[in-house]
Design a protein around this motif. Sequence first.
Motif, mmCIF file in Angstrom:
data_model
loop_
_atom_site.group_PDB
_atom_site.id
_atom_site.type_symbol
_atom_site.label_atom_id
_atom_site.label_comp_id
_atom_site.label_asym_id
_atom_site.label_seq_id
_atom_site.Cartn_x
_atom_site.Cartn_y
_atom_site.Cartn_z
ATOM 1 N N ILE A 1 0.984 -1.148 0.068
ATOM 2 C CA ILE A 1 0.021 -0.132 0.102
ATOM 3 C C ILE A 1 0.871 1.240 -0.038
ATOM 4 O O ILE A 1 0.582 2.150 -0.843
ATOM 5 C CB ILE A 1 -0.859 0.011 1.025
ATOM 6 N N GLY A 2 1.928 1.062 0.601
ATOM 7 C CA GLY A 2 2.917 2.334 0.820
ATOM 8 C C GLY A 2 3.461 2.579 -0.541
ATOM 9 O O GLY A 2 3.732 4.017 -0.918
ATOM 10 N N SER A 3 3.825 1.556 -1.345
ATOM 11 C CA SER A 3 4.608 1.619 -2.492
ATOM 12 C C SER A 3 3.462 2.367 -3.415
ATOM 13 O O SER A 3 3.790 3.325 -4.381
ATOM 14 C CB SER A 3 5.031 0.213 -3.057
ATOM 15 N N ALA A 4 2.365 1.777 -3.472
ATOM 16 C CA ALA A 4 1.256 2.291 -4.515
ATOM 17 C C ALA A 4 0.889 3.735 -4.242
ATOM 18 O O ALA A 4 0.872 4.709 -5.031
ATOM 19 C CB ALA A 4 0.098 1.323 -4.521
ATOM 20 N N LEU A 5 0.724 4.183 -2.830
ATOM 21 C CA LEU A 5 0.236 5.452 -2.489
ATOM 22 C C LEU A 5 1.617 6.292 -2.951
ATOM 23 O O LEU A 5 1.380 7.663 -3.164
ATOM 24 C CB LEU A 5 0.039 5.620 -0.940
ATOM 25 N N GLY A 6 2.798 5.981 -2.578
ATOM 26 C CA GLY A 6 3.813 6.818 -2.896
ATOM 27 C C GLY A 6 4.007 7.105 -4.511
ATOM 28 O O GLY A 6 4.343 8.247 -4.575
ATOM 29 N N LEU A 7 3.852 5.865 -5.239
ATOM 30 C CA LEU A 7 3.714 6.199 -6.849
ATOM 31 C C LEU A 7 2.802 7.256 -6.930
ATOM 32 O O LEU A 7 2.761 8.274 -7.827
ATOM 33 C CB LEU A 7 3.865 4.902 -7.424
ATOM 34 N N LEU A 8 1.489 7.151 -6.386
ATOM 35 C CA LEU A 8 0.361 7.890 -6.725
ATOM 36 C C LEU A 8 0.765 9.474 -6.057
ATOM 37 O O LEU A 8 0.602 10.330 -7.031
ATOM 38 C CB LEU A 8 -1.043 7.468 -6.070
ATOM 39 N N LEU B 1 1.137 12.793 -8.905
ATOM 40 C CA LEU B 1 0.266 13.728 -8.699
ATOM 41 C C LEU B 1 1.092 15.215 -8.233
ATOM 42 O O LEU B 1 0.931 16.261 -9.111
ATOM 43 C CB LEU B 1 -0.716 13.800 -7.468
ATOM 44 N N LYS B 2 1.919 15.118 -7.551
ATOM 45 C CA LYS B 2 3.012 16.178 -7.313
ATOM 46 C C LYS B 2 3.761 16.783 -8.797
ATOM 47 O O LYS B 2 4.020 17.795 -8.843
ATOM 48 C CB LYS B 2 4.147 15.916 -6.241
ATOM 49 N N GLY B 3 4.135 15.665 -9.348
ATOM 50 C CA GLY B 3 4.674 15.845 -10.678
ATOM 51 C C GLY B 3 3.771 16.817 -11.645
ATOM 52 O O GLY B 3 4.133 17.348 -12.475
ATOM 53 N N ASP C 1 4.586 17.190 3.429
ATOM 54 C CA ASP C 1 5.726 17.605 2.693
ATOM 55 C C ASP C 1 5.011 19.292 2.295
ATOM 56 O O ASP C 1 4.122 19.277 1.724
ATOM 57 C CB ASP C 1 5.926 16.958 1.607
ATOM 58 N N PHE C 2 5.921 20.231 2.754
ATOM 59 C CA PHE C 2 5.503 21.525 2.713
ATOM 60 C C PHE C 2 5.829 22.187 1.497
ATOM 61 O O PHE C 2 5.742 23.479 1.091
ATOM 62 C CB PHE C 2 5.790 22.341 4.001
ATOM 63 N N THR C 3 6.830 21.429 0.694
ATOM 64 C CA THR C 3 7.083 21.992 -0.643
ATOM 65 C C THR C 3 6.195 21.953 -1.675
ATOM 66 O O THR C 3 5.142 21.305 -1.656
ATOM 67 C CB THR C 3 8.614 21.375 -1.245
ATOM 68 N N SER C 4 6.030 23.005 -2.449
ATOM 69 C CA SER C 4 4.625 22.996 -3.405
ATOM 70 C C SER C 4 5.050 22.026 -4.424
ATOM 71 O O SER C 4 6.244 21.983 -5.241
ATOM 72 C CB SER C 4 4.545 24.359 -3.877
ATOM 73 N N PRO C 5 3.899 21.330 -4.808
ATOM 74 C CA PRO C 5 2.617 20.969 -4.238
ATOM 75 C C PRO C 5 2.792 20.363 -3.144
ATOM 76 O O PRO C 5 3.508 19.350 -2.949
ATOM 77 C CB PRO C 5 1.919 20.544 -5.362
ATOM 78 N N THR C 6 1.843 20.559 -2.005
ATOM 79 C CA THR C 6 1.857 20.091 -0.623
ATOM 80 C C THR C 6 1.537 18.789 -0.697
ATOM 81 O O THR C 6 0.797 18.418 -1.424
ATOM 82 C CB THR C 6 1.518 20.992 0.458
ATOM 83 N N VAL C 7 1.821 18.100 0.301
ATOM 84 C CA VAL C 7 1.230 16.709 0.668
ATOM 85 C C VAL C 7 1.125 16.822 2.434
ATOM 86 O O VAL C 7 1.672 17.225 2.929
ATOM 87 C CB VAL C 7 2.151 15.644 0.533
ATOM 88 N N SER C 8 -0.265 16.489 2.779
ATOM 89 C CA SER C 8 -0.663 16.479 4.093
ATOM 90 C C SER C 8 -1.495 15.246 4.234
ATOM 91 O O SER C 8 -1.789 14.499 3.292
ATOM 92 C CB SER C 8 -1.348 18.073 4.387
ATOM 93 N N TYR C 9 -2.143 15.384 5.603
ATOM 94 C CA TYR C 9 -3.114 14.197 5.668
ATOM 95 C C TYR C 9 -4.176 14.793 6.791
ATOM 96 O O TYR C 9 -4.113 15.586 7.488
ATOM 97 C CB TYR C 9 -2.509 13.028 6.510
ATOM 98 N N VAL C 10 -5.254 14.115 6.760
ATOM 99 C CA VAL C 10 -6.406 14.133 7.899
ATOM 100 C C VAL C 10 -6.575 13.036 8.353
ATOM 101 O O VAL C 10 -6.649 11.865 7.867
ATOM 102 C CB VAL C 10 -7.728 14.726 6.895
ATOM 103 N N ASP C 11 -6.580 13.082 9.788
ATOM 104 C CA ASP C 11 -6.340 11.680 10.751
ATOM 105 C C ASP C 11 -7.931 11.326 10.771
ATOM 106 O O ASP C 11 -8.574 11.368 11.736
ATOM 107 C CB ASP C 11 -5.937 11.960 11.911
ATOM 108 N N ALA C 12 -8.519 10.644 9.630
ATOM 109 C CA ALA C 12 -9.694 9.914 9.664
ATOM 110 C C ALA C 12 -10.121 9.049 10.681
ATOM 111 O O ALA C 12 -11.056 9.035 11.558
ATOM 112 C CB ALA C 12 -10.026 9.309 8.321
#
Length: 157
Positions: free
Chosen positions: A36-43, A47-49, A88-99
């Motif tokens: 899952i981490g590999s797939a999410l990391g690729l995604l 997206l950032k690209g 990751d605060f570099t643009s474009p950012t990556v964040s999360y919501v703790d569902a």
Amino acid sequence: MLTRLDRDVLFVPGIRTVVVTQGLEDIVAGHDDVDIGSALGLLRDQLKGWGIKVIFTTLTPCDGYSACTAAVDQNRIDTNTWITDQTDFTSPTVSYVDAEEIVAVTDTASTADPQALKLGNDTAPADFDSGDHVNLTADGYNAISDAFDLASLGPDT
């Protein structure tokens, strides 16, 4: 999710932010946190690209669902650790919501140490368990969506 990226995300004109709520079904189906981490990391990287902000949501508990074994739940917990490490605060950012934090409660009947988490199933508006112990109710999704800080995402997000 990667096979639908073009059709479901990149095809949308002017898209600036994507919320990723994927992984729990894959873990229940037998994939581990590394998969899952590999797939999410690729995604995330794709997206950032494309200049798109990414917001992950942590995976919610599945305690009480027959396929949600202790090993499955540990993969869920490990995946959540991966998700919360992605800020990751570099643009474009990556964040999360703790569902998980929003919809989970301690299962007081659990003999695990620490006790397992389950979806809250109080009366509305805190009835987050649709009854199968995996899928959320509309109240569950509303509670999670209320956690998004839309102002921080910028205009037209």
